[in-house]
Structure formats: structure tokens, C-alpha cells
Write an enzyme that holds these catalytic residues in place. Sequence first.
Site, PDB file in Angstrom:
ATOM      1  N   LYS A 171     -29.113  24.486  24.779  1.00  0.00           N
ATOM      2  CA  LYS A 171     -27.773  23.883  24.938  1.00  0.00           C
ATOM      3  C   LYS A 171     -27.880  22.356  24.833  1.00  0.00           C
ATOM      4  O   LYS A 171     -28.992  21.797  24.922  1.00  0.00           O
ATOM      5  CB  LYS A 171     -27.202  24.278  26.304  1.00  0.00           C
ATOM      6  CG  LYS A 171     -28.012  23.753  27.489  1.00  0.00           C
ATOM      7  CD  LYS A 171     -27.547  24.357  28.808  1.00  0.00           C
ATOM      8  CE  LYS A 171     -28.364  23.825  29.975  1.00  0.00           C
ATOM      9  NZ  LYS A 171     -28.037  24.501  31.239  1.00  0.00           N
ATOM     10  N   TYR A 193     -26.489 -10.222  31.516  1.00  0.00           N
ATOM     11  CA  TYR A 193     -25.196 -10.385  32.200  1.00  0.00           C
ATOM     12  C   TYR A 193     -25.338 -10.642  33.694  1.00  0.00           C
ATOM     13  O   TYR A 193     -26.112  -9.977  34.375  1.00  0.00           O
ATOM     14  CB  TYR A 193     -24.352  -9.120  32.033  1.00  0.00           C
ATOM     15  CG  TYR A 193     -23.779  -8.920  30.654  1.00  0.00           C
ATOM     16  CD1 TYR A 193     -23.066  -9.923  29.992  1.00  0.00           C
ATOM     17  CD2 TYR A 193     -23.931  -7.692  30.006  1.00  0.00           C
ATOM     18  CE1 TYR A 193     -22.534  -9.705  28.734  1.00  0.00           C
ATOM     19  CE2 TYR A 193     -23.398  -7.468  28.742  1.00  0.00           C
ATOM     20  CZ  TYR A 193     -22.707  -8.487  28.110  1.00  0.00           C
ATOM     21  OH  TYR A 193     -22.173  -8.266  26.870  1.00  0.00           O
ATOM     22  N   MET A 218     -24.883  -2.543  26.551  1.00  0.00           N
ATOM     23  CA  MET A 218     -24.501  -1.346  25.807  1.00  0.00           C
ATOM     24  C   MET A 218     -25.515  -1.007  24.712  1.00  0.00           C
ATOM     25  O   MET A 218     -25.820   0.155  24.469  1.00  0.00           O
ATOM     26  CB  MET A 218     -23.114  -1.542  25.187  1.00  0.00           C
ATOM     27  CG  MET A 218     -22.557  -0.282  24.537  1.00  0.00           C
ATOM     28  SD  MET A 218     -20.951  -0.555  23.770  1.00  0.00           S
ATOM     29  CE  MET A 218     -19.933  -0.886  25.205  1.00  0.00           C
TER      30      MET A 218
END
Length: 392
Positions: free
Chosen positions: A45, A273, A321
Amino acid sequence: MIGAMPPAEHATTPHAYAEVNLDAIAHNVGIHAAHTRADVLAVVKADGFGHGALQVAGIALASGATWLGVTTCAEALALRAGGITAPILSWLHSPAEDFGPAISADIDLSAASPAHLRAVAEGAARAGRRANVHLKVDTGLHRNGAVREEWPELIGQARRAELDGHVRVRGIWSHLISGIDPDGQQIRAQVKLFEEAVELARDAGLRPELRHLANSVATLAAPETHYELVRPGIALYGVEPHPQHHFGLRGAMTLRARVIVTKRVPAGSGVSYEHDYITEHDGNLALVPLGYADGVPFSSVADAEVWIAGRRYPVAGRVAMDQFVVDLGDDPATVGAEVIVFGPGDQGEPTVAEWARWAHTIPHEIVTRIGPRVARRYVGASVEGFEEVPGV
Ligand SMILES: *Cc1c(COP(=O)(O)O)cnc(C)c1O
């Protein structure tokens, strides 16, 4: 087909990839097979836990597994479209689905409630063939499956559907609360309840030839749960599922990247950041083009390390990201240097289990979240037509 490059529709990042070692998966299937006399259903899966469902299915079947397990009918149909002819069980459905296509493709279907069973029988009637069904009974997990009070109705209806010619109850199954049960009491309770369900089914005239209950850790450590079929997942991919016992599994995925930018900064420089990380000394930073969109967990930041040129270095500051920074201290930083984010741990590189700890999650989440931007490349002696792709 084994060894395929990722589908062209994914815009993959050019300086990172997940290497999947099919020999490791073959080895891990063998370890499971050596721990049981039951047939092995390889759980593929979520795209083979992020490793590539079709490739994992191919190597698992070539190395001793006889069944495949997936959640959705779409996952099962994708395996059939990829040429897999072995039996496949699909187990996560709504009764509102049209089961006709899955039944036509000879996919075994789990039925978790009378409504699901009705929908499967209707799909079978439409497809013009008998559906193979596995009745899912809830023995305490309280997630999917019919609770005890529903068993007589589910079983009675299943028997009627068999007599009508729409279904054949090939299996009856349940799922464990935990495969790690130090005094065995919880597993014993689930086994007892499971056997009650089996008996009820037999009393009603059903003849399910496949009883199944075990996941990875139960396959390796709880033989009383094996019956005719076991359903290992995470351990096939090389994550040791038991906190105390190691079974000699091999990590199948190595997440590799190349340094794409380097710089030297003075002591006291904030990095990434919010400047959560401040360098202690003058030193070198290296930029790695993988971020949380690729599955590098944002939450791992305080502890995470990667492997570059034979040693570990800390991730410096927040994972973004698409990228993160590594603090190399005074060691030289080179564009193009290879970074191993995680691997089997053979050289000393971090493992999936360590990343899971750093990110306060479980290894399953680390491997399944490696995103579509990361190409999968397949290695291993068993890979037909595999060609090393130079120069990432
Ligand atoms: C995911 C899953 C498995 C595999 O579990 P692991 O703990 O990864 O071995 C087995 N059975 C079912 C129903 C599952 O959903």
C-alpha cells in the site's frame, strides 16, 4: 516491470533521489518466510511504503511472497495494469464504491460490514462473476471491521451471497492492536475473539481457507497469530519492528542528494528561517536541495544529522519546503559532495528509525512521505536492465 525510471509526469529534482535496494527487500521477504509456515502477503500500500508498489511487488513475489495487499481498489488495479497476476487483497473501501472493475480484475475484497458486503455482491452481479471476499472482523483495534454484535448479520449475509453465487468467502481476518505485547495478554485476547468469529463463520457454513491476523512484528515474533497467511509491511522495507529483538533486516531505501551551494560564515551567524540555529564558530555551510515537501520532516530540526564524506553533520536551522542547510564546521564544503540523508546504517549514516525518533514519529511516516519530486532508482542484482544513471 522492475527497474523502471519514475513516470515522466513527475518533475523530479535533479540533485536528489531515493535509491531502493531490491536485494534488501528480497532478503527481508526471506527473513519473514523463514519465521512462518504461512503464506506471505507483502503489503505494498501507499506505493510500496514509498518504495514503488510495482517494483516492490515484483521482487517480493520473486523472493517468496505469494500475495499482495493494498488499501484501495485503485492501488490494486494499478498493480494489475503493471502486469501483476498474483492474488491481491484490497481492504479499505466505502460501501458507496463500484466494485465491478476490481472484481473483473480478480481482486480479492475485504468486507467490513453488511453494507460493504452488499455492495460487493452487487458489483459481482454487475461484473457477471463471483467476488472473492475476506470478512474483516474487529477484535479490539476499533478501526476497521465489523464489531462482535455485527458478526451474525455479516456472516449470515455472506453465506446467503455465497448461495446466490455472487461471492465466495475465501478469507476471514483482523488486525492487531500491537504486535509488541510483552506478556502476550492482548494478543491472546484478540486471537480468542478472532477464533470465535472463525467458528461462527464455520457454523454458518462458510469455509474461509485463509485466516489472517499478523503484521510485520507478529510475523517475526508472535507465531500464534500466523494461521494461513501473514501480512508484513514495514519490516519488508528493512525497518526493525521490535524494540528489543533485531531480525537481521536490511534497510531498503537510501535517500541521497548532492550539495548545491556552499558558503563560509562567521561565528554567531543565524541560519535558515527565524534564525533558530546560530553557528558557534567560523565555518562552512552546505545547502541540500531536499525539504519538507520531499519528506524531510520539519519537526526533526533539533536533532537531525546527515552523512557527508564519511561523517555525520548537524542540520542547521529550519528545514524549508525545498532545502535545508548543513553545518560542516571547519570541514571543507564542496558543491557536488554526496549527502546521505538516511540509509541502512552500514557505514554509520543515519537510518529511517533515527529520523523517525528525531521527528517524533514512526518510521512508516518517514518512508511513505518521501515525495513525488524525489525519483526512485532501483539497485540490486535482481534488477533486470538496471543501468546506473551517472551524475546526479
Ligand atoms: C499496513 C497494514 C499491515 C502492515 O503492517 P506493518 O506493521 O507495517 O507490518 C498489515 N495489515 C493491514 C490491515 C495494514 O493496514
